[in-house]
Design an enzyme around this catalytic site. Sequence first.
Site, mmCIF file in Angstrom:
data_model
loop_
_atom_site.group_PDB
_atom_site.id
_atom_site.type_symbol
_atom_site.label_atom_id
_atom_site.label_comp_id
_atom_site.label_asym_id
_atom_site.label_seq_id
_atom_site.Cartn_x
_atom_site.Cartn_y
_atom_site.Cartn_z
ATOM 1 N NE ARG A 1 -4.065 3.964 -0.215
ATOM 2 C CZ ARG A 1 -4.747 2.942 -0.586
ATOM 3 N NH1 ARG A 1 -5.912 2.151 -0.503
ATOM 4 N NH2 ARG A 1 -4.209 1.805 -1.269
ATOM 5 C CG MET B 1 -3.031 -0.151 0.913
ATOM 6 S SD MET B 1 -3.260 0.009 2.199
ATOM 7 C CE MET B 1 -4.902 -1.031 2.067
ATOM 8 C CB CYS B 2 1.486 4.064 -1.283
ATOM 9 S SG CYS B 2 3.226 3.229 -1.228
ATOM 10 N N GLY B 3 -0.473 5.710 -0.449
ATOM 11 C CA GLY B 3 -1.030 6.754 -0.492
ATOM 12 C C GLY B 3 -0.499 7.757 -1.177
#
Lengths: 302, 229
Positions: free
Chosen positions: A32, A1-3
């Site tokens: 995230r 995940m990442c944002g």
Amino acid sequence: MCGIVGLLVKTPALRERLGELMVPMLIGMTERGPDSAGLAVFTDPLPDNVRKISVYSGLTEDGADFNWLGLSHDLKSHLGTTVGVEAKGNHAILTTSLDPEVIKRWIKERHPKLHLLSTGRSIDLYKDIGTPAEVAARYNFAKLKGSHLVGHTRMATESAVTPDRAHPFTAGQDFCLVHNGSLSNPNGIRRMLEPRGISFETDNDTEAACRFLEWRLREGDDLEVALQKGFEELDGFYTFLMGTPDKLALIRDPFACKPAVVAETADYVAIASEFRSLAHLPDIKNAHVFEPAPEEMYVWKI
Amino acid sequence: MENLTFDLAQTSLRELNQFLHNDAKKGEVDKVTVLNPDGAHNIAVGLDCPVTVEVHGHAGYYAGGMNKTARVVIHGSAGTGVGENMMSGVVHVKGFASNGAGASAHGGLLVIDGDAGLRCGISLKGGDIVVGGSVGSFSAFMAQAGRMVICGDAGDALGDSLYEAVLYVRGNIKSMGADTQIEPMSDADYAAVADLLRQAGIEHNPKEFKRVASKRELYYWNADANQEY
């Protein structure tokens, strides 16, 4: 995940509030991406012959106590010209009318642990490890002004949690990219680019995408053509958000494995991985909210 | 009967969901209004009583997931996995829905007035889905049972590796998935489409829909297929 988050303001008056509007967007993506955060902000361009270089001292022994004033004196005595140094803690923006490559080479020789974050007439770049709230406070993101910015919160999967592997990544001048996802052919991309004299600073997969696209732009492709070549060459999962001095651009892989949502009003275009990062924006209830389609190019101009 | 309001700007999501899981079962409240959802995940998941939940704004991931008997209406868009794994009841999205809408739903009805993203109705196990707009690629992938009514277009690989679910499509299909085919509509199909459209409150002529179902060739191992389907 990442944002990922992005914000482009259409109303000039909102440029003063760019950072203030963005900080809750970045913090909204903490779940995230809790391990690192960063952003690149694009300001009014400096004159033709002037460049600014964002520099990070967190990897040096002195860290946030780095002697920026000393660096400024040394630069002046060695290169015979005044280099503007605007420093806060472990971050500084150097301003110069010399060829920025001369300054960067000098820094790499004298201070190999100083990390060069970005170069250009418009771009200022900040990134570090820590939660988005910590990083935002460390660099006072709320006070940033400009026409548009690109931000990222990281949950590392493909390479270690270090400041230089945080996003945004840059290559060349006035170009940056943030990435949510994971590429499956970054090493193939590197093997293609390295013989062309393009060198890499980390083992991060996103850096390969960033250098690939910047190489295409430098070879004369416009942003849309470069992105089309990205669709053809880059394999894996991605939502990419990119910044240039006058544009924000977004693409998603054909499987749309990583999310993105856009909210547009007469005043701004805001992009985030999820709506919860957009909910606080002014007049959001009347914004045109939509999900960008996979394998399409979305380019917004200031 | 009482109408209760939860403003998620003031009240935690957990408080809302705990009310819906516990007190709502007493039957004293028949409608719960949710304000300022602001994209929160897991709004009104796992409900197990015939309450109506009206969400005013955009919902995050998994809204109305695992629903049983309740009616969840989202006056806005829904994030990934809206109505996933629902068993019965109704989940109605008035705006658009992101990826994986109605994934693996065993029963109930999911209505999306706008477009649905990719993988809508993936692994559908008996639920019904009506999409007023178009669906993205890989929708109804490996769908086993249930029905989908798609009033707009379908993306790539519609119904790939479909089992016994049946898809009704009004618009264009960008490409068919492996082992799917367009079949003639029977009177029962027209009646099914008319009934589902009526339940969804969407008006179209059932005659405009075509039926997509499994060729059932993947049901049997074919050594001569060379992995080409």
